[in-house]
Design a protein around this motif. Sequence first.
Motif, PDB file in Angstrom:
ATOM      1  N   ASP A  10      24.306  46.543  54.040  1.00  0.00           N
ATOM      2  CA  ASP A  10      24.461  45.644  52.898  1.00  0.00           C
ATOM      3  C   ASP A  10      25.906  45.692  52.427  1.00  0.00           C
ATOM      4  O   ASP A  10      26.655  46.618  52.749  1.00  0.00           O
ATOM      5  CB  ASP A  10      23.518  46.065  51.762  1.00  0.00           C
ATOM      6  CG  ASP A  10      23.290  44.957  50.744  1.00  0.00           C
ATOM      7  OD1 ASP A  10      23.674  43.808  51.021  1.00  0.00           O
ATOM      8  OD2 ASP A  10      22.729  45.237  49.674  1.00  0.00           O
ATOM      9  N   GLY A  11      26.297  44.704  51.678  1.00  0.00           N
ATOM     10  CA  GLY A  11      27.619  44.666  51.078  1.00  0.00           C
ATOM     11  C   GLY A  11      27.567  43.833  49.826  1.00  0.00           C
ATOM     12  O   GLY A  11      26.697  42.974  49.666  1.00  0.00           O
ATOM     13  N   GLY A  12      28.482  44.081  48.927  1.00  0.00           N
ATOM     14  CA  GLY A  12      28.484  43.331  47.680  1.00  0.00           C
ATOM     15  C   GLY A  12      29.879  43.187  47.114  1.00  0.00           C
ATOM     16  O   GLY A  12      30.804  43.924  47.482  1.00  0.00           O
ATOM     17  N   SER A  13      30.035  42.237  46.209  1.00  0.00           N
ATOM     18  CA  SER A  13      31.311  41.983  45.558  1.00  0.00           C
ATOM     19  C   SER A  13      31.041  41.599  44.113  1.00  0.00           C
ATOM     20  O   SER A  13      30.306  40.639  43.853  1.00  0.00           O
ATOM     21  CB  SER A  13      32.063  40.859  46.275  1.00  0.00           C
ATOM     22  OG  SER A  13      33.223  40.490  45.568  1.00  0.00           O
ATOM     23  N   ARG A  14      31.604  42.331  43.198  1.00  0.00           N
ATOM     24  CA  ARG A  14      31.410  42.049  41.788  1.00  0.00           C
ATOM     25  C   ARG A  14      32.479  41.062  41.335  1.00  0.00           C
ATOM     26  O   ARG A  14      33.553  41.440  40.899  1.00  0.00           O
ATOM     27  CB  ARG A  14      31.463  43.338  40.977  1.00  0.00           C
ATOM     28  CG  ARG A  14      30.292  44.263  41.302  1.00  0.00           C
ATOM     29  CD  ARG A  14      30.504  45.673  40.792  1.00  0.00           C
ATOM     30  NE  ARG A  14      29.373  46.529  41.131  1.00  0.00           N
ATOM     31  CZ  ARG A  14      29.405  47.850  41.092  1.00  0.00           C
ATOM     32  NH1 ARG A  14      30.509  48.473  40.745  1.00  0.00           N
ATOM     33  NH2 ARG A  14      28.333  48.552  41.421  1.00  0.00           N
ATOM     34  N   GLY A  15      32.175  39.786  41.504  1.00  0.00           N
ATOM     35  CA  GLY A  15      33.101  38.722  41.167  1.00  0.00           C
ATOM     36  C   GLY A  15      33.205  37.693  42.267  1.00  0.00           C
ATOM     37  O   GLY A  15      33.402  36.529  42.038  1.00  0.00           O
ATOM     38  N   ASN A  16      33.084  38.126  43.508  1.00  0.00           N
ATOM     39  CA  ASN A  16      33.008  37.282  44.717  1.00  0.00           C
ATOM     40  C   ASN A  16      34.057  36.158  44.767  1.00  0.00           C
ATOM     41  O   ASN A  16      33.699  34.997  44.571  1.00  0.00           O
ATOM     42  CB  ASN A  16      31.597  36.715  44.872  1.00  0.00           C
ATOM     43  CG  ASN A  16      31.333  36.238  46.288  1.00  0.00           C
ATOM     44  OD1 ASN A  16      31.929  36.731  47.242  1.00  0.00           O
ATOM     45  ND2 ASN A  16      30.449  35.277  46.433  1.00  0.00           N
ATOM     46  N   ASP A 135      27.466  52.320  45.632  1.00  0.00           N
ATOM     47  CA  ASP A 135      28.355  53.482  45.645  1.00  0.00           C
ATOM     48  C   ASP A 135      29.752  53.052  46.078  1.00  0.00           C
ATOM     49  O   ASP A 135      30.757  53.466  45.494  1.00  0.00           O
ATOM     50  CB  ASP A 135      27.827  54.553  46.612  1.00  0.00           C
ATOM     51  CG  ASP A 135      26.680  55.361  46.029  1.00  0.00           C
ATOM     52  OD1 ASP A 135      26.533  55.378  44.795  1.00  0.00           O
ATOM     53  OD2 ASP A 135      25.933  55.968  46.808  1.00  0.00           O
ATOM     54  N   GLY A 136      29.805  52.221  47.120  1.00  0.00           N
ATOM     55  CA  GLY A 136      31.096  51.726  47.574  1.00  0.00           C
ATOM     56  C   GLY A 136      31.817  50.936  46.507  1.00  0.00           C
ATOM     57  O   GLY A 136      33.017  51.113  46.282  1.00  0.00           O
ATOM     58  N   MET A 137      31.095  50.045  45.831  1.00  0.00           N
ATOM     59  CA  MET A 137      31.714  49.251  44.764  1.00  0.00           C
ATOM     60  C   MET A 137      32.155  50.115  43.591  1.00  0.00           C
ATOM     61  O   MET A 137      33.058  49.739  42.846  1.00  0.00           O
ATOM     62  CB  MET A 137      30.750  48.152  44.312  1.00  0.00           C
ATOM     63  CG  MET A 137      30.648  46.996  45.286  1.00  0.00           C
ATOM     64  SD  MET A 137      29.568  45.653  44.711  1.00  0.00           S
ATOM     65  CE  MET A 137      27.938  46.291  45.169  1.00  0.00           C
ATOM     66  N   ASP A 138      31.506  51.274  43.418  1.00  0.00           N
ATOM     67  CA  ASP A 138      31.904  52.199  42.365  1.00  0.00           C
ATOM     68  C   ASP A 138      33.094  53.067  42.777  1.00  0.00           C
ATOM     69  O   ASP A 138      33.515  53.951  42.031  1.00  0.00           O
ATOM     70  CB  ASP A 138      30.733  53.113  41.981  1.00  0.00           C
ATOM     71  CG  ASP A 138      29.719  52.412  41.103  1.00  0.00           C
ATOM     72  OD1 ASP A 138      30.060  51.386  40.501  1.00  0.00           O
ATOM     73  OD2 ASP A 138      28.572  52.896  41.011  1.00  0.00           O
ATOM     74  N   GLY A 139      33.647  52.834  43.985  1.00  0.00           N
ATOM     75  CA  GLY A 139      34.827  53.564  44.420  1.00  0.00           C
ATOM     76  C   GLY A 139      34.534  54.808  45.227  1.00  0.00           C
ATOM     77  O   GLY A 139      35.427  55.635  45.444  1.00  0.00           O
TER      78      GLY A 139
END
Length: 317
Positions: A10-16, A135-139
């Motif tokens: 999975d992958g995500g972007s906060r703002g995309n 977790d990745g998006m949280d750095g």
Amino acid sequence: MSRRLTVEADGGSRGNPGVAGYGALVRDTETGALLAERAEPLGKASNNVAEYRGLIAGLTAAHAIDPGAVVLVRMDSKLVVEQMAGRWKIKHEDMRRLALEARDVVEAIKAAGGAVRYEWIPRAENKDADALSNDGMDGLTVHRDHEGGASSGGVAAAGSTDADDEAPNGAACAPVPRRDGTPVRVVLVTEAEGSAAQQAARSVERLLGGAPRCLLEAGTEASTETAAEVGDALGVDAVVDAAWASASGAPQAWERVVSRGGTTVVVCPAAVVQAALGHVLGMPAERHDRLAAAPGSLTGVEVWTDGDVSVAFTNRT
């Protein structure tokens, strides 16, 4: 007989595009045993880029476990699944480059006698990979290999977290190692009451797409009410930091949050939101009241490792 492995990615972007990260894991298809977990922040990237990076990480981990395995890839990204299966064309250059990178790993698996196929699954069935991508998006960087997986001794890389080490309330605000290309993210939530507090919680949930590592509140009555709503939405408990209760304490409280790293949500009075934002912008204190901070509104700030600060939005409801 070739080993059968399942990759969930999975992958995500906060703002995309925005703050992005991926997550991937590998299981033994026959037993369901967890063999490997991966997550990594990507800096600013689109959701589709993050999805592809998760796929590449999962395939690479599977190849390391058994180069000739029969691999089933399960993802909730219809785009990635259909493109990698060859049913959809790849028009975007970034997607084309990442798809070629993924196919290089697939070809290595096939050359060793294995095979790869793809299956789309609903998001609800991809929760473990989704948690890793958050977790990745949280750095955070996660590189865990479990018994029966690749031979790294099961040691997590610097900046990673182990599921068995999830901290209780309070320790949830422990420092997060900072990485180049990944900002510290702070969301300031102006305290509110009643329906405005509930709306603020929904807004934070939509924005973050997952629980932050730290939720702070000022300890005032309205902050506690708002933080309770936000915590319920995100599935975390709030930690009281009284420094966020007064405008005079905002600069010091802000610097502590930035030093901690990761993603932090802070619920505090409007005057404190104004003071913190004014501190970031270098405004004199007598002008802080010119900054809008409506009850239940959100203000987002990103602080990069080179010291650059980006005010992503203010007074959002």
